[in-house]
Design a protein around this motif. Structure first.
Motif, short mmCIF file in Angstrom:
data_model
loop_
_atom_site.label_atom_id
_atom_site.label_comp_id
_atom_site.label_asym_id
_atom_site.label_seq_id
_atom_site.Cartn_x
_atom_site.Cartn_y
_atom_site.Cartn_z
N PHE A 6 4.62 5.36 -6.98
CA PHE A 6 3.63 5.82 -6.17
C PHE A 6 3.92 7.55 -5.92
O PHE A 6 3.57 8.31 -5.56
N GLU A 7 5.25 7.86 -5.97
CA GLU A 7 5.78 9.29 -6.10
C GLU A 7 5.10 10.08 -6.90
O GLU A 7 4.98 11.11 -6.60
N TYR A 8 4.33 9.43 -8.11
CA TYR A 8 3.73 10.35 -9.06
C TYR A 8 2.68 11.03 -8.45
O TYR A 8 2.08 12.18 -8.98
N PHE A 9 2.15 10.57 -7.37
CA PHE A 9 0.82 11.11 -6.50
C PHE A 9 1.30 12.07 -5.47
O PHE A 9 0.37 12.59 -4.97
N ARG A 10 2.53 12.22 -5.31
CA ARG A 10 2.86 12.86 -4.02
C ARG A 10 2.40 14.12 -4.18
O ARG A 10 1.73 14.80 -3.08
N TRP B 218 0.02 15.69 -5.76
CA TRP B 218 -1.70 15.87 -5.67
C TRP B 218 -1.88 15.55 -4.35
O TRP B 218 -2.85 16.14 -3.80
N LEU B 219 -1.34 14.68 -3.56
CA LEU B 219 -1.83 14.17 -2.18
C LEU B 219 -1.52 15.48 -1.30
O LEU B 219 -2.02 16.15 -0.43
N VAL C 260 2.27 9.80 0.96
CA VAL C 260 2.69 8.79 -0.17
C VAL C 260 2.55 7.16 0.71
O VAL C 260 1.99 6.32 0.05
N PHE D 112 -1.01 6.58 1.51
CA PHE D 112 -1.78 6.40 0.60
C PHE D 112 -1.75 4.75 0.08
O PHE D 112 -2.56 3.96 -0.40
N LYS D 113 -0.23 4.26 0.09
CA LYS D 113 0.10 3.08 0.17
C LYS D 113 -0.59 1.96 1.13
O LYS D 113 -1.01 0.73 1.00
N THR E 17 -4.23 1.59 0.16
CA THR E 17 -3.93 0.65 -1.08
C THR E 17 -3.96 -0.83 -0.62
O THR E 17 -4.79 -1.54 -1.01
#
Length: 118
Positions: free
Chosen positions: A32-36, A38-39, A59, A62-63, A66
């Motif tokens: 999920f850190e991959y999206f940090r 971008w977020l 993050v 975002f979770k 989800t």
């Protein structure tokens, strides 16, 4: 009733993982850190210098979305479930007894995600 030991919460969470907590599997599978970045960039997260309460970690939020979509929960029910389930709190990165997002924060975050997607 027996008094809780200092380690009873961590032992309880360890047993959940050992019993096959699906959220532990999800955490191990999805980075999920991959999206940090971008977020943070897409949602315009500031550095907190304006003196307001810092927003919840993007993050983690975002979770939240989800899990909410996965379980088809309303914002109010999601707020309750975050506070009521230790495995969810651990997955989301919230501490027992700490501040968790209210339904309005969840709705606001989802709306910001929707607005920036267009």
């Amino acid at each position: 009733m027996n008094p809780m030991s200092l380690f009873s919460l961590s032992e309880h969470l360890e047993r959940l993982s050992k019993d096959g907590d699906p959220l532990a599997v999800l955490s191990a599978t999805v980075d999920f850190e991959y999206f940090r970045d971008w977020l943070v960039e897409g949602l315009g997260y500031g550095d907190g210098s304006r003196g307001r309460r810092p927003p919840f970690d993007p993050v983690s939020m975002f979770k939240v979305l989800t899990l909410q979509a996965q379980h088809n929960l309303s914002d109010a029910k999601m707020e309750f479930m975050i506070r009521g389930r230790l495995s969810w709190m651990r997955f989301l990165g919230f501490e027992l007894g700490g501040v968790t997002p209210a339904e309005n924060k969840i709705r606001h975050f989802r709306n910001r995600m929707t607005e920036t997607a267009t």
